[in-house]
Design a protein around this motif. Structure first.
Motif, PDB file in Angstrom:
ATOM      1  N   ARG A 339       0.537  -1.079   0.290  1.00  0.00           N
ATOM      2  CA  ARG A 339       0.269  -0.183   0.237  1.00  0.00           C
ATOM      3  C   ARG A 339       0.931   1.269   0.010  1.00  0.00           C
ATOM      4  O   ARG A 339       0.681   2.159  -0.512  1.00  0.00           O
ATOM      5  N   GLU A 340       1.898   1.299   0.960  1.00  0.00           N
ATOM      6  CA  GLU A 340       2.932   1.946   0.623  1.00  0.00           C
ATOM      7  C   GLU A 340       3.898   2.820  -0.204  1.00  0.00           C
ATOM      8  O   GLU A 340       3.608   3.682  -0.561  1.00  0.00           O
ATOM      9  N   ALA A 341       3.808   2.044  -1.270  1.00  0.00           N
ATOM     10  CA  ALA A 341       4.838   1.770  -2.778  1.00  0.00           C
ATOM     11  C   ALA A 341       4.080   2.670  -3.654  1.00  0.00           C
ATOM     12  O   ALA A 341       4.223   3.407  -4.406  1.00  0.00           O
ATOM     13  N   LEU A 343       0.936   3.877  -3.398  1.00  0.00           N
ATOM     14  CA  LEU A 343       0.861   5.137  -2.686  1.00  0.00           C
ATOM     15  C   LEU A 343       1.730   6.487  -3.024  1.00  0.00           C
ATOM     16  O   LEU A 343       1.593   7.354  -3.548  1.00  0.00           O
ATOM     17  N   LEU A 344       2.719   6.573  -2.878  1.00  0.00           N
ATOM     18  CA  LEU A 344       4.242   7.331  -2.528  1.00  0.00           C
ATOM     19  C   LEU A 344       4.391   7.210  -4.581  1.00  0.00           C
ATOM     20  O   LEU A 344       4.336   7.955  -5.089  1.00  0.00           O
ATOM     21  N   ILE A 368      -7.334   4.970   1.417  1.00  0.00           N
ATOM     22  CA  ILE A 368      -6.704   5.512   2.733  1.00  0.00           C
ATOM     23  C   ILE A 368      -7.367   7.464   2.631  1.00  0.00           C
ATOM     24  O   ILE A 368      -7.629   7.542   1.312  1.00  0.00           O
ATOM     25  N   ASP A 416       3.979  11.060   2.962  1.00  0.00           N
ATOM     26  CA  ASP A 416       3.778   9.654   3.071  1.00  0.00           C
ATOM     27  C   ASP A 416       3.564   9.351   4.473  1.00  0.00           C
ATOM     28  O   ASP A 416       3.304   8.018   5.553  1.00  0.00           O
ATOM     29  N   THR A 417       4.561  10.678   5.480  1.00  0.00           N
ATOM     30  CA  THR A 417       4.088  10.551   7.175  1.00  0.00           C
ATOM     31  C   THR A 417       3.144  11.418   7.675  1.00  0.00           C
ATOM     32  O   THR A 417       2.159  10.957   8.652  1.00  0.00           O
ATOM     33  N   SER A 421      -2.337   6.139   7.169  1.00  0.00           N
ATOM     34  CA  SER A 421      -2.391   5.147   5.818  1.00  0.00           C
ATOM     35  C   SER A 421      -3.347   4.109   6.499  1.00  0.00           C
ATOM     36  O   SER A 421      -3.356   2.608   5.230  1.00  0.00           O
ATOM     37  N   ASP A 422      -3.318   3.742   8.278  1.00  0.00           N
ATOM     38  CA  ASP A 422      -4.418   3.353   8.588  1.00  0.00           C
ATOM     39  C   ASP A 422      -5.784   2.562   8.484  1.00  0.00           C
ATOM     40  O   ASP A 422      -6.508   1.754   8.654  1.00  0.00           O
TER      41      ASP A 422
END
Ligand code: SF4
Length: 426
Positions: A339-341, A343-344, A368, A416-417, A421-422
């Motif tokens: 998910r993080e990658a 989104l970035l 998110i 990103d921070t 994202s949860d």
């Protein structure tokens, strides 16, 4: 069905794209330019036939491996995937005969259902084409041509190690129009060793005088491992100052705007209706298939999270052909996005486009939403002029687009921070 899965499933349905995009890499060039990091070969004439057969074989292997779920594209009633764009790039595809290029396009047509208004692009280099070439390509269904002009100035072309001259470029443009091409893209470069703002302005003026439908204006980058990067490290390559390069970008934007070309992506300008649909699939996260040595592909619903899988192929043509002949996909590596990658990547690609990033799409695509901290941070960025914010869209400003890589890096790192994202949004 649990909640997470429901979110992804709904998002998949909503983000189904109409068709696939296909890139085929032709890795042969007359010379290797000293700034180029693409996979190209100048002395492999004997492997060309093998290579072209392998391209079609890889196409078959790739099609057999695809699912609707990972492509997010529905097959047609005859079981074939619809194809919206084809791009024959390189390298120098125009080094091959038009019969060979036509044969490749026939192979594509028999394996996919090309949509009615499919965009079919071929990259060409000045000095390798004439009006008959373009007329033949038009006959094979090519409706968009890119000419790698880079500069009209012979001094700059020599510095870049190009095999063509400014007059070759002018002749290629005239031949292209004579051959019936009505969607013409010219590629030019700035920030070259020894280039002044005045000489860049002269290149821009000549480019728009040819009335192209599309302009790609690239700032020279020093790719690791290239002779240019090595010379820069030794201190023997002198590039224009940063401030001059910023002025060059401003000149690119103002000259293009005066010529009626809309700035729609950091390096790309087009008349209304002529933005590159093929490249848009790279920037919007749609599925694209990359076929050939060193080619990359992306499936937005692929990977174990269903958030995207990308792959890249082996680089040596002999190994490529052997692998495909053995019935294996010639992937050298692959990455499955979490998910993080994912989104970035969406943030990075969204901000590259002048239409900007639709924040409202984040819940739908990634489950998110922005936290209040992220929202406050965006306000701060807007006050500092780094972004323009209109309702749910953020985009780079006229000034921050000049320092796009820096501005995007800052935004992506901070967002990103702070995106929460949860949070799963149903
Ligand atoms: S012609 Fe284009 S692809 Fe070929 S070496 Fe030069 S820059 Fe690279």
């Amino acid at each position: 069905m649990d909640r997470d899965y429901t979110v992804l499933f709904r998002s998949t349905l909503r983000s189904m794209s109409r068709s696939l995009a296909l890139y085929m890499h032709i890795p042969f060039c007359r010379v290797k330019c000293p700034y180029c990091s693409f996979v190209v070969y100048t002395r492999r004439a004997h492997v060309r036939e093998d290579y072209l057969n392998a391209l079609v074989a890889e196409l078959d292997l790739r099609i057999a491996s695809l699912t609707e779920e990972e492509t997010r594209v529905a097959r047609g009633p005859d079981g074939r995937f619809p194809l919206g764009t084809v791009y024959l790039g390189g390298g120098t595809p125009s080094l091959l005969s038009t019969e060979t290029l036509g044969g490749l396009l026939d192979a594509v047509r028999s394996r996919f259902a090309l949509v009615n208004d499919a965009e079919v692009t071929v990259e060409t280099e000045p000095g390798t084409t004439d009006a008959e070439t373009f007329a033949a390509l038009t006959g094979h269904g090519v409706n968009r041509v890119t000419i790698g002009v880079q500069s009209f100035d012979d001094v700059h072309l020599a510095t870049l190690g190009r095999a063509h001259s400014g007059s070759d470029a002018r002749a290629a443009i005239a031949a292209c129009r004579e051959g019936g091409i009505t969607n013409l893209d010219l590629d030019l470069m700035f920030g070259l060793p020894g280039q002044t703002l005045a000489s860049w302005r002269a290149d821009l003026a000549e480019a728009v005088a040819h009335a192209p439908e599309h302009l790609s204006l690239y700032n020279l980058t020093l790719e690791p491992g290239t002779p240019f990067a090595q010379r820069a490290a030794r201190g023997t390559l002198s590039l224009p100052e940063e401030e001059t390069q910023a002025k060059m970008m401003r000149a690119a934007m103002s000259t293009s705007a005066k010529a009626g070309l809309v700035h729609y992506e950091i390096s790309n300008f087009a008349r209304p209706g002529f933005a590159s649909r093929h490249n848009r699939s790279y920037w919007t996260g749609d599925a694209y298939l990359g076929i050939g040595v060193g080619a990359h592909g992306f499936l937005p619903g692929g990977g174990k999270h269903g958030l995207g899988r990308r792959w890249w192929n082996v680089r040596a043509p002999e190994r490529y052909a052997d692998t495909v002949r053995g019935g294996q996909l010639p992937e050298e590596g692959a990455e499955e996005l979490g998910r993080e990658a994912a989104l970035l990547e969406a943030l990075y690609l969204g901000l590259r486009q002048r239409s900007g990033l639709d924040l409202a799409s984040l819940p739908r695509r990634f489950g998110i939403r922005l936290t209040p901290e992220a929202d406050a941070m965006l306000e701060d960025f807007a006050l500092r002029g780094l972004i323009a914010r209109e309702a749910q869209t953020i985009k780079l400003t006229q000034e921050s687009v000049i320092i796009a890589d820096y501005a995007i890096g800052e935004l992506v790192g901070l967002l990103d921070t702070a995106v929460g994202s949860d949070t799963v949004v149903s």
